[in-house]
Design a protein around this motif. Sequence first.
Motif, PDB file in Angstrom:
ATOM      1  N   THR A   1     -16.142 -31.069 -60.146  1.00 29.44           N
ATOM      2  CA  THR A   1     -15.927 -32.282 -61.110  1.00 29.44           C
ATOM      3  C   THR A   1     -14.891 -32.133 -61.944  1.00 29.44           C
ATOM      4  N   ARG A   2     -14.625 -33.130 -63.058  1.00 33.50           N
ATOM      5  CA  ARG A   2     -13.466 -32.986 -63.673  1.00 33.50           C
ATOM      6  C   ARG A   2     -13.709 -31.789 -64.672  1.00 33.50           C
ATOM      7  N   ASN A   3     -14.972 -31.532 -65.022  1.00 29.23           N
ATOM      8  CA  ASN A   3     -15.341 -30.477 -65.921  1.00 29.23           C
ATOM      9  C   ASN A   3     -15.155 -29.095 -65.443  1.00 29.23           C
ATOM     10  N   ASP A   4     -15.059 -29.080 -64.200  1.00 25.98           N
ATOM     11  CA  ASP A   4     -15.086 -27.996 -63.537  1.00 25.98           C
ATOM     12  C   ASP A   4     -13.475 -27.385 -63.265  1.00 25.98           C
ATOM     13  N   LEU A   5     -12.647 -28.459 -63.199  1.00 28.88           N
ATOM     14  CA  LEU A   5     -11.300 -28.357 -63.148  1.00 28.88           C
ATOM     15  C   LEU A   5     -10.760 -27.927 -64.594  1.00 28.88           C
TER      16      LEU A   5
END
Length: 99
Positions: free
Chosen positions: A66-70
């Motif tokens: 997800t964007r949060n993981d990145l």
Amino acid sequence: MPKPRPLQLRELRLISMYSNWEFGMTPQQFYSKWAVSYEQIAIICDRSDSTVRGWFRNGQNRRNPTRNDLLHLGLMDFLLEHIDEIPEYLRQLLCLAIS
């Protein structure tokens, strides 16, 4: 209990910039840059080991971060690169006291 601080133009601009920020690092980029395990990446991103393994798979069973993981990986990369440049008082505010 103190009243919440009102947002001024400066803070509103910061929120706008942050919400459009394209900062981050893929798991593959992070893994190739740092000698980490999939388990350590899972800890950084607060994901299961199997989810992280899925990011590195090819084919139908591949999962996408997800964007949060990145963002988590990008921030960790930044900290690993620049932790010694961050003043001690800021590290303590961020709970990053290291010995």
